[in-house]
Design an enzyme around this catalytic site. Structure first.
Site, PDB file in Angstrom:
ATOM      1  N   ARG A  73       0.856  -1.200   0.000  1.00 20.41           N
ATOM      2  CA  ARG A  73       0.000   0.000   0.000  1.00 20.41           C
ATOM      3  C   ARG A  73       0.890   1.247   0.000  1.00 20.41           C
ATOM      4  NH1 ARG A  73      -4.690   0.363  -1.696  1.00 20.41           N
ATOM      5  NH2 ARG A  73      -5.477  -1.324  -0.364  1.00 20.41           N
ATOM      6  N   ARG A 103       1.762  -6.626 -10.183  1.00 20.51           N
ATOM      7  CA  ARG A 103       2.185  -5.958  -8.939  1.00 20.51           C
ATOM      8  C   ARG A 103       2.454  -6.924  -7.794  1.00 20.51           C
ATOM      9  NH1 ARG A 103      -2.931  -2.976  -5.899  1.00 20.51           N
ATOM     10  NH2 ARG A 103      -4.472  -4.608  -6.235  1.00 20.51           N
ATOM     11  N   HIS A 173       0.917   3.288 -10.516  1.00 18.20           N
ATOM     12  CA  HIS A 173      -0.133   3.689  -9.551  1.00 18.20           C
ATOM     13  C   HIS A 173       0.525   4.493  -8.419  1.00 18.20           C
ATOM     14  CE1 HIS A 173      -3.530   3.297  -6.810  1.00 18.20           C
ATOM     15  NE2 HIS A 173      -4.190   2.486  -7.628  1.00 18.20           N
ATOM     16  N   ASP A 218     -12.022   9.491  -7.159  1.00 19.76           N
ATOM     17  CA  ASP A 218     -11.526   8.304  -7.859  1.00 19.76           C
ATOM     18  C   ASP A 218     -11.874   8.483  -9.333  1.00 19.76           C
ATOM     19  OD1 ASP A 218     -10.610   5.855  -8.592  1.00 19.76           O
ATOM     20  OD2 ASP A 218     -11.796   4.696  -7.148  1.00 19.76           O
ATOM     21  N   GLU A 277      -1.704   8.799 -11.196  1.00 19.51           N
ATOM     22  CA  GLU A 277      -1.292   7.593 -11.905  1.00 19.51           C
ATOM     23  C   GLU A 277      -1.191   7.832 -13.404  1.00 19.51           C
ATOM     24  OE1 GLU A 277      -4.031   4.489 -10.591  1.00 19.51           O
ATOM     25  OE2 GLU A 277      -4.435   5.694  -8.820  1.00 19.51           O
TER      26      GLU A 277
HETATM   27  O1  TA6 Z   1      -6.491   3.824  -9.030  1.00 22.31           O
HETATM   28  C1  TA6 Z   1      -7.598   3.980  -8.221  1.00 22.31           C
HETATM   29  C2  TA6 Z   1      -8.099   2.628  -7.796  1.00 22.31           C
HETATM   30  O2  TA6 Z   1      -8.419   1.838  -8.907  1.00 22.31           O
HETATM   31  C3  TA6 Z   1      -9.273   2.858  -6.843  1.00 22.31           C
HETATM   32  O3  TA6 Z   1     -10.511   2.530  -7.415  1.00 22.31           O
HETATM   33  C4  TA6 Z   1      -8.901   2.110  -5.589  1.00 22.31           C
HETATM   34  O4  TA6 Z   1      -9.613   1.013  -5.338  1.00 22.31           O
HETATM   35  C5  TA6 Z   1      -7.405   1.957  -5.725  1.00 22.31           C
HETATM   36  O5  TA6 Z   1      -7.089   1.922  -7.071  1.00 22.31           O
HETATM   37  C6  TA6 Z   1      -6.659   0.931  -4.905  1.00 22.31           C
HETATM   38  O6  TA6 Z   1      -6.822  -0.358  -5.320  1.00 22.31           O
HETATM   39  P1  TA6 Z   1      -6.198  -1.560  -4.497  1.00 22.31           P
HETATM   40  O7  TA6 Z   1      -6.537  -2.788  -5.274  1.00 22.31           O
HETATM   41  O8  TA6 Z   1      -4.713  -1.307  -4.423  1.00 22.31           O
HETATM   42  O9  TA6 Z   1      -6.827  -1.510  -3.138  1.00 22.31           O
END
Ligand code: TA6
Length: 305
Positions: A73, A103, A173, A218, A277
């Site tokens: 994260r 990832r 991301h 988002d 991103e």
């Molecule tokens: O990039 C934004 C996103 O797609 C959000 O919708 C949010 O859920 C985030 O990524 C994080 O995703 P993750 O799978 O890392 O919890």
């Protein structure tokens, strides 16, 4: 490769070392004349980058697990070959994880590391394996080039070595660290069209020249190739994200309620982050003809205000 083999092959005294997290994941620890950085081999995941004299530029949640198979994260999760929930061929592969398999892949290989002036350049490779095949992806090669120094440069090259077109989505991301999400302004997306994920994916246009954060955001912005600037007056700095061959920019902050449901997000972590991103997603997904390749590039830098 284990830590000993990585050290023998790629280690550079005082600059590039390899360490193992208590939970098992191996990372490269980097100290150059102009920055410190960390990159986990799982996912080829840049987790930390801090130019000398600056606060960290990448947000990294202290509650990240650093466990094999679990996404980190923060930092720069590398998203491939689909973005978010899988849409193309989702019925054929119902158990596809969010944001693809790259990832969390433990199959990334470090293939090169070396200094170029004050920058350290690392190259990683990922090719088909049992996991990618189980999701229908074969005969591809990803080359990920990371350069850390005063600036952070990322390049992802996707090769389609199969005899059919390959449809892909991709993203850096990038989680950026900010002093206070409610005090920053983000420039570069005026008049851009976006999909509002918080409102049933409705297509909207950003009318304001400056984006400010007052709640969950988002948004994949489509057909947008412009440079993004994040003004952070508290920290008297501006973070710039510039990119090439990326037609989608995703802006994300989960805000309080959603963040509280993420077990790997530290308390109040959402206040100190914004994701900017560089991507090719949704209607900007790429159809790679057989034998072709595509390279997406992003550059992050910090300037004093
Ligand atoms: O990039 C934004 C996103 O797609 C959000 O919708 C949010 O859920 C985030 O990524 C994080 O995703 P993750 O799978 O890392 O919890």
């Amino acid at each position: 490769m284990n830590i000993k083999q990585l050290t023998e092959k790629f280690g550079i005294a005082g600059i590039l070392e390899f360490h193992q997290h208590d939970n098992g994941s191996i990372r490269a620890e980097i100290k150059t004349p102009t920055c410190t950085a960390q990159i986990y081999l799982q996912g080829a995941h840049v987790s930390q980058w801090q130019p000398t004299g600056q606060k960290p530029v990448l947000f990294l949640s202290k509650n990240s697990l650093f466990m094999p198979g679990k996404a980190i994260r923060g930092g720069v999760p590398l998203i491939f070959p689909w973005f978010g929930a899988r849409v193309a061929d989702a019925d054929l592969y119902p158990n596809s994880p969010a944001h693809g398999f790259a990832r969390t892949s433990n199959n990334w290989q470090l293939i090169d590391a070396g200094l170029s002036d004050d920058d350290l350049l690392l190259s990683f490779e990922l090719t088909e394996d049992d996991v990618s095949r189980s999701f229908g992806f074969e005969k591809f090669k990803l080359t990920y080039k990371v350069s850390v120094g005063q600036e952070l440069e990322l390049e992802l090259i996707v090769e389609n070595n199969s005899s059919e077109a390959m449809k892909i989505e991709e993203a850096f991301h990038t989680y950026l660290e900010v002093s206070d999400i409610e005090k920053i302004t983000l420039k570069g997306l005026e008049k851009a069209e976006y999909l509002d994920k918080t409102d049933g994916m409705k297509k909207k246009i950003q009318d304001e020249s400056d984006l400010v954060f007052l709640g969950e955001i988002d948004r994949p912005y489509l057909n947008s190739e412009s440079k993004i600037e994040i003004y952070d007056p508290n920290w008297k700095r501006r973070i710039v994200v510039d990119k090439l061959n990326s037609r989608t920019t995703v802006i994300w902050n989960p805000w309080k309620e959603l963040a509280s449901k993420m077990s790997d997000m530290e308390i109040d972590g959402w206040k100190r982050m914004v994701c900017v991103e560089s991507a090719n997603a949704d209607e900007n997904s790429i159809s790679l003809p057989p034998g072709s390749h595509h390279a997406m590039h992003a550059r992050v830098l910090v300037e004093a205000l």
